[in-house]
Design a protein around this motif. Structure first.
Motif, short mmCIF file in Angstrom:
data_model
loop_
_atom_site.label_atom_id
_atom_site.label_comp_id
_atom_site.label_asym_id
_atom_site.label_seq_id
_atom_site.Cartn_x
_atom_site.Cartn_y
_atom_site.Cartn_z
N LYS A 124 0.82 -1.21 0.00
CA LYS A 124 0.00 0.00 0.00
C LYS A 124 0.85 1.27 0.00
O LYS A 124 0.48 2.28 -0.61
N TRP A 164 1.77 2.30 -3.54
CA TRP A 164 0.68 2.90 -4.30
C TRP A 164 0.36 4.31 -3.81
O TRP A 164 0.01 5.20 -4.60
N LYS A 165 0.53 4.55 -2.51
CA LYS A 165 0.35 5.90 -1.98
C LYS A 165 1.42 6.83 -2.54
O LYS A 165 1.14 7.98 -2.90
N GLU A 196 -7.07 -3.73 -1.98
CA GLU A 196 -6.34 -2.95 -0.99
C GLU A 196 -5.43 -1.92 -1.66
O GLU A 196 -5.34 -0.76 -1.23
N ASN A 197 -4.75 -2.34 -2.73
CA ASN A 197 -3.86 -1.43 -3.45
C ASN A 197 -4.64 -0.31 -4.14
O ASN A 197 -4.22 0.84 -4.16
N ALA A 241 -5.68 2.18 -1.54
CA ALA A 241 -4.53 2.98 -1.09
C ALA A 241 -4.20 4.06 -2.12
O ALA A 241 -3.95 5.22 -1.76
#
Length: 308
Positions: free
Chosen positions: A82, A85-86, A120-121, A124
């Motif tokens: 994550k 990706w942030k 989840e990715n 994020a």
């Protein structure tokens, strides 16, 4: 197209030697002058997923700060964590997530992608301010999920949901036109290996074979890469440079008929300006324009040829 089967993956490994485009390569061999002129810098993932690059965030940050108008990345979204990706979201890079189904179907084409991790990715990236689009390839095994997937895309905050038909298992008829194979078999949501044998040239007369050859030599090619005002280039993970992603696996196509030393079109050995002004690109353009003495790639003909 992106590799799906073991024999394709082995060829890709041979081409790339598991290498990556590096930040130094972009700085030294492409340079800020060219980067500042680019409308778009796009990682399409022909020889692998762009998010796998260890310097992915650093590369996109450098490209964007060098003056490139827009940056984008296509990915299956199932890799990295994550935090990655942030960080990518902070580079203002648009991400196209290739998600072909839901939890029970996406992995059938997007091999080994865990749906929970993918979501989840996505959360994020979008949660950190990233702009994302969802590309959905339609197959028999996922077509019943289109509406549900589109509703999910809205809840997650995707900018768009794009339904796309796939030519993944297309073939050609005896006139060189695209036809869809009838050998796609999907049983119990598992993709079976597609038969590769076709009837293209079986039983054709000499006249028919001559017609195919003549069509190949004369058919007009609408090449986006060489179109004035819309020029583009493709740079493979190993540094090979070609006009577009369709020619992204040059070593397993016909490029040997035009060039005998791949170092001349590889950024590890030659700078981009010299490659673009070199023999390979000039000969490709001559073939696309229809010069009789120039070599014409079958890939160009099949992919971008215009039916008579």
């Amino acid at each position: 197209m992106c590799p799906r089967f073991d024999f394709e993956l082995n060829l890709i490994k041979e081409i790339t030697n598991n290498s990556h485009t590096t930040l130094d390569m972009i700085k030294d061999r492409i340079g800020g002058k060219i980067l500042s002129q680019l409308k778009t810098f796009y990682s399409c993932g022909v020889l692998g997923d762009g998010a796998m690059n260890p310097q992915c965030v650093e590369i996109y940050d450098h490209v964007k700060t060098s003056g490139t108008f827009a940056t984008s990345l296509s990915t299956n979204g199932g890799l990295r964590n994550k935090e990655f990706w942030k960080a990518l979201a902070q580079t203002k890079t648009r991400v196209v997530f290739a998600i072909d189904g839901l939890k029970d179907t996406n992995h059938l084409y997007r091999r080994n992608v865990k749906f929970e991790k993918l979501i989840e990715n996505v959360e994020a990236f979008i949660g950190a301010g990233g702009v994302a689009d969802w590309d959905f390839l339609i197959f028999k095994h996922n077509q019943h999920q289109i509406d549900e997937a589109e509703q999910m895309s809205k809840k997650l905050g995707f900018r768009s949901f794009n339904k796309k038909e796939t030519t993944r298992w297309d073939d050609f008829d005896s006139d060189g036109n695209w036809i869809q194979r009838k050998s796609i078999k999907i049983d119990d949501y598992s993709l079976e290996k597609v038969e590769t044998e076709t009837e293209n040239n079986k039983g054709l007369s000499m006249t028919q074979k001559a017609k195919i050859t003549d069509t190949f030599k004369t058919r007009k090619i609408n090449c986006y890469s060489f179109h004035q005002g819309n020029s583009e280039i493709y740079i493979a993970a190993n540094g090979d440079v070609s006009p577009c992603c369709w020619l992204g696996d040059l070593k397993i196509h016909e490029a040997k008929n035009i060039i005998n030393d791949y170092k001349k079109i590889n950024l590890n050995y030659t700078n981009l300006e010299d490659i673009l002004n070199g023999h390979f690109f000039k000969e490709l353009e001559r073939g696309i324009q229809g010069h009789k003495e120039a070599y014409r790639l079958q890939t160009c003909y099949h992919t971008c040829g215009v039916a008579a």
